[in-house]
Design a protein around this motif. Structure first.
Motif, PDB file in Angstrom:
ATOM      1  N   PRO A 123       0.801  -1.235   0.000  1.00  0.00           N
ATOM      2  CA  PRO A 123       0.000   0.000   0.000  1.00  0.00           C
ATOM      3  C   PRO A 123       0.831   1.282   0.000  1.00  0.00           C
ATOM      4  CG  PRO A 123      -0.211  -1.156   2.088  1.00  0.00           C
ATOM      5  CD  PRO A 123       0.492  -2.082   1.157  1.00  0.00           C
ATOM      6  N   GLU A 124       2.010   1.273   0.675  1.00  0.00           N
ATOM      7  CA  GLU A 124       2.812   2.511   0.698  1.00  0.00           C
ATOM      8  C   GLU A 124       3.206   2.908  -0.719  1.00  0.00           C
ATOM      9  OE1 GLU A 124       3.621  -0.058   2.616  1.00  0.00           O
ATOM     10  OE2 GLU A 124       3.284   0.656   4.656  1.00  0.00           O
ATOM     11  N   ARG A 125       3.604   1.907  -1.507  1.00  0.00           N
ATOM     12  CA  ARG A 125       4.048   2.198  -2.857  1.00  0.00           C
ATOM     13  C   ARG A 125       2.854   2.527  -3.762  1.00  0.00           C
ATOM     14  NH1 ARG A 125       5.443  -0.145  -7.512  1.00  0.00           N
ATOM     15  NH2 ARG A 125       4.534  -2.144  -7.006  1.00  0.00           N
ATOM     16  N   ARG A 126       1.768   1.740  -3.633  1.00  0.00           N
ATOM     17  CA  ARG A 126       0.625   1.944  -4.524  1.00  0.00           C
ATOM     18  C   ARG A 126      -0.089   3.255  -4.258  1.00  0.00           C
ATOM     19  NH1 ARG A 126      -0.188  -2.324  -8.041  1.00  0.00           N
ATOM     20  NH2 ARG A 126      -1.039  -0.609  -9.238  1.00  0.00           N
ATOM     21  N   ALA A 127       0.036   3.808  -3.033  1.00  0.00           N
ATOM     22  CA  ALA A 127      -0.589   5.102  -2.741  1.00  0.00           C
ATOM     23  C   ALA A 127      -0.002   6.198  -3.607  1.00  0.00           C
ATOM     24  CB  ALA A 127      -0.416   5.441  -1.261  1.00  0.00           C
ATOM     25  N   LYS A 128       1.210   6.006  -4.086  1.00  0.00           N
ATOM     26  CA  LYS A 128       1.858   7.024  -4.926  1.00  0.00           C
ATOM     27  C   LYS A 128       1.538   6.829  -6.410  1.00  0.00           C
ATOM     28  CE  LYS A 128       5.791   7.731  -1.815  1.00  0.00           C
ATOM     29  NZ  LYS A 128       6.141   6.455  -1.161  1.00  0.00           N
ATOM     30  N   ASP A 129       0.786   5.789  -6.714  1.00  0.00           N
ATOM     31  CA  ASP A 129       0.442   5.537  -8.114  1.00  0.00           C
ATOM     32  C   ASP A 129      -0.779   6.355  -8.540  1.00  0.00           C
ATOM     33  OD1 ASP A 129       2.477   3.831  -8.549  1.00  0.00           O
ATOM     34  OD2 ASP A 129       1.297   1.990  -8.468  1.00  0.00           O
ATOM     35  N   TYR A 130      -0.905   6.540  -9.841  1.00  0.00           N
ATOM     36  CA  TYR A 130      -2.069   7.227 -10.397  1.00  0.00           C
ATOM     37  C   TYR A 130      -3.128   6.185 -10.764  1.00  0.00           C
ATOM     38  CZ  TYR A 130       0.763  11.372 -10.470  1.00  0.00           C
ATOM     39  OH  TYR A 130       1.515  12.426 -10.071  1.00  0.00           O
ATOM     40  N   PRO A 131      -4.402   6.622 -10.866  1.00  0.00           N
ATOM     41  CA  PRO A 131      -5.462   5.639 -11.137  1.00  0.00           C
ATOM     42  C   PRO A 131      -5.204   4.756 -12.352  1.00  0.00           C
ATOM     43  CG  PRO A 131      -6.433   7.711 -10.507  1.00  0.00           C
ATOM     44  CD  PRO A 131      -4.954   7.956 -10.589  1.00  0.00           C
ATOM     45  N   HIS A 132      -4.592   5.314 -13.410  1.00  0.00           N
ATOM     46  CA  HIS A 132      -4.432   4.486 -14.615  1.00  0.00           C
ATOM     47  C   HIS A 132      -3.436   3.353 -14.400  1.00  0.00           C
ATOM     48  CE1 HIS A 132      -0.891   7.126 -15.236  1.00  0.00           C
ATOM     49  NE2 HIS A 132      -0.400   6.063 -15.855  1.00  0.00           N
ATOM     50  N   GLN A 133      -2.645   3.442 -13.333  1.00  0.00           N
ATOM     51  CA  GLN A 133      -1.678   2.371 -13.081  1.00  0.00           C
ATOM     52  C   GLN A 133      -2.310   1.193 -12.331  1.00  0.00           C
ATOM     53  OE1 GLN A 133       0.923   5.465 -11.412  1.00  0.00           O
ATOM     54  NE2 GLN A 133       2.593   4.461 -12.486  1.00  0.00           N
ATOM     55  N   PHE A 134      -3.560   1.372 -11.918  1.00  0.00           N
ATOM     56  CA  PHE A 134      -4.280   0.300 -11.215  1.00  0.00           C
ATOM     57  C   PHE A 134      -5.095  -0.501 -12.218  1.00  0.00           C
ATOM     58  CE2 PHE A 134      -4.589   1.239  -6.474  1.00  0.00           C
ATOM     59  CZ  PHE A 134      -3.459   2.039  -6.450  1.00  0.00           C
ATOM     60  N   SER A 135      -5.309  -1.794 -11.934  1.00  0.00           N
ATOM     61  CA  SER A 135      -6.226  -2.581 -12.760  1.00  0.00           C
ATOM     62  C   SER A 135      -7.661  -2.273 -12.317  1.00  0.00           C
ATOM     63  CB  SER A 135      -5.927  -4.061 -12.582  1.00  0.00           C
ATOM     64  OG  SER A 135      -6.272  -4.455 -11.276  1.00  0.00           O
ATOM     65  N   GLY A 136      -8.630  -2.762 -13.088  1.00  0.00           N
ATOM     66  CA  GLY A 136     -10.036  -2.466 -12.801  1.00  0.00           C
ATOM     67  C   GLY A 136     -10.448  -2.826 -11.384  1.00  0.00           C
ATOM     68  N   GLY A 137     -10.089  -4.030 -10.949  1.00  0.00           N
ATOM     69  CA  GLY A 137     -10.467  -4.474  -9.609  1.00  0.00           C
ATOM     70  C   GLY A 137      -9.771  -3.653  -8.529  1.00  0.00           C
ATOM     71  N   MET A 138      -8.500  -3.314  -8.774  1.00  0.00           N
ATOM     72  CA  MET A 138      -7.734  -2.508  -7.819  1.00  0.00           C
ATOM     73  C   MET A 138      -8.340  -1.123  -7.673  1.00  0.00           C
ATOM     74  SD  MET A 138      -5.163  -3.956  -6.461  1.00  0.00           S
ATOM     75  CE  MET A 138      -4.221  -5.428  -6.628  1.00  0.00           C
ATOM     76  N   ARG A 139      -8.761  -0.556  -8.821  1.00  0.00           N
ATOM     77  CA  ARG A 139      -9.366   0.774  -8.792  1.00  0.00           C
ATOM     78  C   ARG A 139     -10.638   0.752  -7.975  1.00  0.00           C
ATOM     79  NH1 ARG A 139      -9.487   1.119 -14.755  1.00  0.00           N
ATOM     80  NH2 ARG A 139      -7.278   1.291 -15.138  1.00  0.00           N
ATOM     81  N   GLN A 140     -11.411  -0.315  -8.167  1.00  0.00           N
ATOM     82  CA  GLN A 140     -12.654  -0.390  -7.406  1.00  0.00           C
ATOM     83  C   GLN A 140     -12.333  -0.521  -5.921  1.00  0.00           C
ATOM     84  OE1 GLN A 140     -15.536   0.774  -7.243  1.00  0.00           O
ATOM     85  NE2 GLN A 140     -16.390  -0.285  -9.005  1.00  0.00           N
ATOM     86  N   ARG A 141     -11.268  -1.223  -5.574  1.00  0.00           N
ATOM     87  CA  ARG A 141     -10.856  -1.303  -4.175  1.00  0.00           C
ATOM     88  C   ARG A 141     -10.442   0.073  -3.665  1.00  0.00           C
ATOM     89  NH1 ARG A 141      -9.163  -6.715  -2.256  1.00  0.00           N
ATOM     90  NH2 ARG A 141      -9.975  -8.134  -3.804  1.00  0.00           N
ATOM     91  N   ALA A 142      -9.727   0.818  -4.507  1.00  0.00           N
ATOM     92  CA  ALA A 142      -9.315   2.162  -4.093  1.00  0.00           C
ATOM     93  C   ALA A 142     -10.533   3.053  -3.871  1.00  0.00           C
ATOM     94  CB  ALA A 142      -8.388   2.770  -5.147  1.00  0.00           C
ATOM     95  N   MET A 143     -11.546   2.900  -4.745  1.00  0.00           N
ATOM     96  CA  MET A 143     -12.802   3.659  -4.568  1.00  0.00           C
ATOM     97  C   MET A 143     -13.443   3.309  -3.233  1.00  0.00           C
ATOM     98  SD  MET A 143     -14.157   5.713  -6.844  1.00  0.00           S
ATOM     99  CE  MET A 143     -15.821   5.622  -6.240  1.00  0.00           C
TER     100      MET A 143
END
Lengths: 385, 355
Positions: free
Chosen positions: B159-179
């Motif tokens: 999570p520390e690293r992924r928090a610095k990512d932009y939405p387009h770097q996430f897959s569909g399921g990951m984005r929904q988790r971020a939402m």
């Protein structure tokens, strides 16, 4: 559908289709393979640089797929997004050029047939697309859309293009008076019917349907599935039906292939695949389908995979499913499992797995939950309890 | 609220006031062609810790209902009337600046398409931290830690690293988790999920549904799940509200509605769904026709033009009288709006079972 029968006989005089005429409706001659696909691959190059482009990698969209479809038969391709099912459909219809492998359609190798000569094959090989909004030209009338395949194919039905187009509209359940309307005047389900009429215009032997009902509401979806089923039975058309909805595929297809990262991991007739699957991925897919039955949920096994499908740019070595599989061992990393008939499986049921599952989908003693967000909490809950 | 146009539904008998109480909600959009009655008299209640599934076709008003709960029609041309009581506060008349204090903190929403709901220009961590800082006086550092903690909670690896990512770097399921992480960052008491899994694959859908259920148990929030998939509802909801043409046509517990549906539309929905078990050759039984116009809805029962059983009701009442939402005999709070009498329904059920 008596009218439809008559019109079809009228057309078959201009377009002889041996075997289909003599066969009784719904009973096409079995045995002959209409479509044979072997070793089919499609790698999309990833290029870098502006002027001098060099290839730095490839998306292995389809990576060695074999299957056959008999005349008048139906094959379903299922899998998650990015598993290569749509690419396979486009390779079969030659909308994409295969990287390797062969596609034999109706006894003729069409793998590298030039586009100019594909016209002949496309007479018998048509496609229905997923999105009913972008697959119809908004500046053409419905009549033009349905007639275009006939004009391009040089088919002149005895009753004329317009009459034939109107008959086709009637066959798919639209009003023939809609001939002069534009696609924007129709709802999603009606547009999909126009797409189906267009695919039927040349009376093809095989239709590749790429997610034909995914964009539609449940009630409309059932109308389209029933329509396709009627057409399939009545005219003896073979189908390659691509969908991610396992329930729709089970309903429509006699034989089902499950794809994962560009490969078929399991293929069987539907009864076997849905009740006695052997591949862990098929188990996981089936257990994830939500069912509108409050009791049935408890009877089925529960498997929750973690994460998403890995990137097809650099697929895992050995078995491609191993990164998400709960049974993966050393052998799965080094050795790719072949697609073979396993001991205990009926003929025609092929599975690519070193450590296959028990052939049942009854609930197992323990759930398999690999999702870290859910397991973490369940463990702490178990610890405090 | 006049009694003639909106018969007071039977489920609103006084009780200890529920957590969420929506009464006769109407959302109308004036357009050049006429008034679009997207939501026309919807009522339901929801307690903390339970889940309501709202089911219906495109255009049945389910998303518009959820936007009204968040007060997102304020400042638009939409005409909202009725009452929304959330823990003793009325939301329809609440001014926008007060609604802002609730939005995201007390009521939160997961949208259908996470790629368009997340801002492409900011990192995922920054967007979650912002949602937290709007409602809490904390430093940027604390908010950021909270964002990382939420990403971890929803099962995003590293999570520390992924928090610095932009939405387009996430897959569909990951984005929904971020939402979901963003929606839950302030521990909302009411979570609205508008088709949270429609764009996802089945395996990821199952993960997200498990996650929502799990987080609900942990935080004890009330959840409204909007979907067109009865399977998803059966999996996660306690109650089901079936909407058609902006109105309620059936309302009850999951078991009642799915096991003993009372409205022909619900029958149709269930019969048009293919299943992965049972008889393979069972023919689907679709609902004929298409959804009704919301500007000129059909007179009487809005479903009557598509209903197979209108002939069973004497004197063509379906086309004239709008059926009231009435309690169905039996235990529980099962309601349905249909002119068919219980005897006729039993006869119809008997005939279909015999087929």
């Amino acid at each position: 559908m008596k009218a439809a029968d008559e019109q079809e006989h009228a057309v078959s005089t201009t377009q002889p289709l041996p075997g289909q005429q003599s066969a009784p409706a719904g009973q096409p001659p079995a045995g002959e393979n209409l479509l044979e696909v072997s070793g089919l691959r499609k790698h999309f190059p990833i290029r870098h640089g502006i002027v001098f482009q060099r290839q730095i990698g490839a998306v292995h969209a389809v990576d060695g797929v074999d299957f056959t479809v008999g005349a008048g038969r139906t094959l379903g391709l299922v899998g998650e997004s990015g598993c290569g099912k749509s690419t396979t459909g486009r390779l079969v219809t030659r909308l994409l050029e295969p990287t390797a492998g062969t596609v034999v359609f109706d006894g003729e190798d069409i793998t590298h047939t030039p586009v100019t000569r594909m016209k002949e094959a496309r007479r018998n090989l048509q496609m229905i697309f997923q999105d009913p909004y972008s697959s119809l030209n908004p500046r053409h009338t419905v009549g033009t859309i349905v007639e275009t395949p006939m004009r391009l194919g040089g088919i002149n039905p005895p009753q004329g293009h317009k009459r034939r187009a109107q008959e086709l509209l009637e066959t798919v359940g639209l009003n023939p008076e809609h001939y002069n309307r534009y696609p924007n005047e129709f709802s999603g389900g009606q547009r999909q019917r126009i797409g189906i009429a267009r695919a039927l215009a040349l009376r093809p032997k095989l239709i590749v349907a790429d997610e034909p009902v995914s964009a539609l509401d449940v009630s409309i979806q059932a109308q389209i599935v029933n329509l396709l089923q009627d057409l399939q039975r009545e005219f003896g058309i073979a189908f390659v039906f691509i969908a991610h909805d396992l329930a729709v595929v089970r309903h429509f297809c006699e034989r089902v292939a499950v794809m994962y990262l560009g490969k078929i991991v399991e293929i069987a007739d539907r009864q076997t695949l849905y009740t006695r699957p052997r591949h862990p991925y098929t188990h996981a897919l089936l257990s994830a389908v939500p069912e509108a039955d409050p009791d049935g949920i408890r009877r089925r096994e529960r498997i929750r995979l973690a994460g998403d499908v890995p990137s097809p740019v650099d697929p895992p070595s050995g078995c491609r499913f191993r990164t998400r599989c709960w049974k993966a061992r050393e052998r799965c990393v080094t050795e790719e499992p072949p697609l073979v008939r396993l001991g205990g499986s009926p003929a025609g049921h092929l599975t690519a797995c070193h450590f296959p599952e028990e052939p049942t989908i009854e609930a197992r003693e323990e759930d398999i939950v690999l999702d870290p967000a859910v397991t973490g909490r369940e463990e702490t809950a178990a610890g405090t309890a | 609220m006049s009694l003639q146009t909106s018969p007071r539904p039977a489920d609103l008998t006084p009780a200890p006031s529920p957590f969420l109480d929506v009464r006769d909600l109407r959302v109308h959009f004036p357009t050049e062609d006429g008034v679009v009655k997207s939501v026309d008299g919807v009522s339901f209640t929801l307690e903390k810790g339970s889940t309501l599934g709202i089911v219906g076709e495109s255009g049945s008003g389910k998303s518009v209902t959820s936007l009204a709960l968040l007060g997102l029609h304020k400042g638009t041309r939409a005409q909202v009337s009725g009452e929304i009581w959330l823990e003793g506060r009325e939301l329809v008349a609440l001014p926008e600046h007060e609604m802002r204090g609730l939005r995201g903190r007390t009521v939160s929403m997961i949208f259908q398409d996470p790629l368009s709901a997340l801002h492409p220009y900011f990192t995922v961590g920054a967007q979650i931290a912002e949602a937290y800082r709007v409602h809490h006086k904390v430093s940027k550092k604390e908010a950021r830690d909270r964002a990382v903690e939420m990403l971890k909670r929803v099962g995003i690896p590293q999570p520390e690293r992924r928090a610095k990512d932009y939405p387009h770097q996430f897959s569909g399921g990951m984005r929904q988790r971020a939402m979901i992480a963003m929606a839950l960052v302030c521990d909302p008491e009411l979570l609205i999920a508008d088709e949270p899994t429609t764009a996802l694959d089945v395996t990821v859908q199952a993960q997200i549904l498990d996650l929502i259920r799990d987080l609900q148990e942990e935080f004890g929030s009330a959840v409204i799940l909007i979907t067109h998939d009865l399977g998803v509802v059966a999996d996660i909801a306690d109650d089901i509200l079936v909407m058609y043409g902006g109105r309620r046509i059936e309302y009850g517990s999951v078991r009642d509605v799915l096991k003993r549906p009372e409205h022909p539309y619900t029958w149709g929905l269930l019969e048009s769904m293919p299943h992965i078990t049972g008889d393979v050759d069972r023919r689907l039984n679709p609902i004929a026709g298409s959804p009704p116009s919301l500007i000129n809805p059909p007179g009487g029962c809005a479903f009557h033009p598509r209903c197979t059983f209108k002939g069973w009701v004497p004197e063509g009442r379906c086309a004239v009288d709008r059926p009231e939402l009435l309690a169905v005999a039996g235990p529980g709070k099962h309601l349905a709006a249909c002119h068919l009498t219980p005897e006729t329904k039993n006869e119809i059920r008997g005939r279909r079972a015999a087929q």
